[in-house]
Enzyme design. Structure first.
Site, mmCIF file in Angstrom:
data_model
loop_
_atom_site.group_PDB
_atom_site.id
_atom_site.type_symbol
_atom_site.label_atom_id
_atom_site.label_comp_id
_atom_site.label_asym_id
_atom_site.label_seq_id
_atom_site.Cartn_x
_atom_site.Cartn_y
_atom_site.Cartn_z
ATOM 1 N N ARG A 88 1.325 -9.513 -6.694
ATOM 2 C CA ARG A 88 1.726 -8.241 -7.306
ATOM 3 C C ARG A 88 3.092 -7.840 -6.761
ATOM 4 N NH1 ARG A 88 0.020 -2.274 -5.777
ATOM 5 N NH2 ARG A 88 1.287 -1.296 -7.378
ATOM 6 N N HIS A 132 7.397 1.484 -8.913
ATOM 7 C CA HIS A 132 6.920 1.663 -7.542
ATOM 8 C C HIS A 132 8.004 2.449 -6.801
ATOM 9 C CE1 HIS A 132 3.982 -0.116 -4.373
ATOM 10 N NE2 HIS A 132 4.685 0.820 -3.774
ATOM 11 N N GLU A 177 0.615 4.635 -7.801
ATOM 12 C CA GLU A 177 0.299 5.862 -7.066
ATOM 13 C C GLU A 177 1.055 7.090 -7.561
ATOM 14 O OE1 GLU A 177 0.635 5.079 -2.844
ATOM 15 O OE2 GLU A 177 -0.982 3.616 -2.916
ATOM 16 N N ASN A 303 -5.803 1.558 -4.978
ATOM 17 C CA ASN A 303 -5.188 1.331 -3.670
ATOM 18 C C ASN A 303 -6.014 2.107 -2.655
ATOM 19 O OD1 ASN A 303 -3.220 0.133 -5.231
ATOM 20 N ND2 ASN A 303 -1.561 1.476 -4.584
ATOM 21 N N TYR A 305 -6.808 2.852 1.472
ATOM 22 C CA TYR A 305 -6.456 2.700 2.886
ATOM 23 C C TYR A 305 -7.436 3.401 3.819
ATOM 24 C CZ TYR A 305 -2.139 0.507 1.385
ATOM 25 O OH TYR A 305 -1.243 -0.363 0.824
ATOM 26 N N GLU A 363 -4.087 -2.589 -3.700
ATOM 27 C CA GLU A 363 -3.547 -2.538 -2.336
ATOM 28 C C GLU A 363 -4.672 -2.208 -1.373
ATOM 29 O OE1 GLU A 363 -0.224 0.101 -1.524
ATOM 30 O OE2 GLU A 363 0.746 -0.492 -3.403
#
Ligand code: FCB
Length: 454
Positions: A88, A132, A177, A303, A305, A363
């Protein structure tokens, strides 16, 4: 518990996943490419922001970064040798259009065309992200995403890219995002362009979503067999306590952090409770916008985290709620809680709330303070464990019925980590920024042995 005394986690095996599962790494243009003033690239909002004293912690910028613009063959060799079958990347808009209404820059188009050929030659399925975060500065000078004309500019960019690459790139992510673009960039202000106005931020969010919705049919028209989606940054949420005030604060935060994006993408419009709460900060929405945003997509990019804990906080803009720092829990060097279980919680919730179709983890990764030892090795045990534990949880989420079809580790390389500059490393590959030497870390070696089933 610190990473040092954590026991070795159970190792997941590639054979636990479907044979057609996608295994990738993710990167983004501004964070790795460098070549800031090469082949007609113009200034982006991140160049401008990074040049503003105090905005990036180490005073650095992306003008050289990993010099991926020139070193991509070596980087893709690393990806191929790791056993990846997908990659990606994102496309730097300022390499493609140098002015409003201009013609696409052939040198920029050629660069991405070569890049895609380089991926395909190495068995890496290209996954292109159009946005991005590196908006051309000339568009920001006219108001950026707060202005509706930026939606049209984005469509021209999407059109140029899909025409040029669509014969080879079948997987397209419109935005990375949108919450960060809108809220961090335009309300919290610690990302480019650094605005601090909530109403502006919500107008930005609306235009970003609208540009996504309008780009999807355009991409499909240019690339008949395209798979198109969007990548959202999402967190499972926890309330600071069981007190009604904290629970209500969590609900409000959720309304902005999660439902503000997922609801309109799934045809439910913006959450009414939040619209009522924010009053005149609501964005201007024209007739037809919500229908455009609700366009059906082929997948959802997630994504992930860390989880967030939310407390009631009267007076804390914009929703009288705040994210608490993690308590006595395991964290990464970013101070982000390590919670593999949070990934499963989040995925199960998304599936229950929206049934979005195929989900890709676009991600997931971790930051640790790495050091190169006397033998040139980087024993990044924390990152290796983070990866192993998240893949084990992913396996269980899939077993629980969440249709996850691929995983992209963030990131292939250490890179320019936005407001943290080069102080934070997320790579499976270490970059020595003085020499540009690449070295696979122990996390990258583990991913390689996992992917090659060694
Ligand atoms: C995500 C961004 C990515 C990277 C990671 C650590 O929010 O999409 O560019 O900075 O965080």
């Amino acid at each position: 518990m610190t990473t040092a005394n954590r026991p070795e986690p159970a190792a997941p095996a590639r054979s636990d996943f479907a044979s057609d599962f996608l295994w990738g790494c993710a990167t983004s243009s501004y964070q790795i490419e460098g070549a800031g003033a090469v082949d007609g690239r113009v200034e982006s909002i991140w160049d401008r922001f990074a040049a503003t004293p105090g905005k990036v912690r180490d005073g650095s910028n992306g003008s050289v970064a990993c010099d991926h613009y020139h070193r991509w063959p070596e980087d893709f060799d690393i990806g191929r040798d790791m056993g990846l079958n997908a990659y990606r990347f994102s496309i730097a808009w300022p390499r493609i259009f140098g002015e409003v209404g201009g013609k696409p820059n052939e040198k920029g188009l050629d660069f991405y065309s070569r890049l895609v050929d380089g991926m395909l030659e190495r068995g890496l399925q290209p996954w292109a992200t159009l946005y991005h975060w590196d908006l051309p500065q000339y568009l920001q000078d006219r108001g950026g995403w707060a202005k509706r004309e930026t939606v049209d500019a984005f469509l021209e960019f999407a059109d140029a890219m899909t025409r040029r690459l669509g014969d080879r790139v079948k997987h397209w992510i419109t935005h990375n995002e949108p919450w960060c673009t809108a809220i961090i960039g335009n309300f919290e202000g610690w990302h480019a362009p650094g605005n601090t106005d909530f109403k502006t931020a919500l107008q930005v969010a609306h235009h970003v979503l609208l540009s996504h919705g309008k780009a999807v049919p355009l991409i499909r028209a240019n690339v008949p067999d395209a798979q198109v989606g969007i990548a959202l940054s999402l967190h499972p949420l926890r309330a600071a306590s069981n007190q009604p005030e904290d629970l209500a604060a969590m609900e409000r935060h959720d309304g902005l952090r999660y439902r503000w994006f997922l609801d309109p993408l799934h045809g439910r419009g913006y959450p009414q409770a939040i619209l009522d709460y924010i009053g005149e900060a609501a964005p201007t929405v024209l007739p037809g916008d919500l229908d455009a945003i609700a366009v059906e997509t082929d997948f959802l990019g997630v994504n992930y985290y860390f989880p967030e804990t939310i407390a009631n906080a009267p007076g804390h803009a914009p929703l009288d709620a705040k994210v608490l720092p993690p308590g006595e829990v395991e964290t990464t060097a970013m101070g982000w809680e390590v919670s593999p279980q949070g990934l499963a919680e989040l995925l199960v919730r998304i599936e229950q709330d929206y049934h979005p179709g195929p989900i890709y983890i676009t991600e997931n990764g971790s930051c640790y303070e790495d050091s190169v030892d006397a033998n040139g090795e980087i024993e990044d045990t924390g990152r290796r464990h983070y990866l192993m534990r998240h893949l084990s949880t992913l396996k269980s989420a899939i077993a629980d019925g969440v249709p996850v079809k691929g995983y992209f580790a963030w990131s292939l390389l250490d890179n320019f980590e936005w407001a943290e500059g080069y102080l934070r490393r997320f790579g499976l590959t270490h970059i020595d920024y003085d020499t540009q030497q690449r070295r696979l870390k122990s996390s990258g070696k583990w991913y390689r042995s996992f992917l090659r089933q060694e």
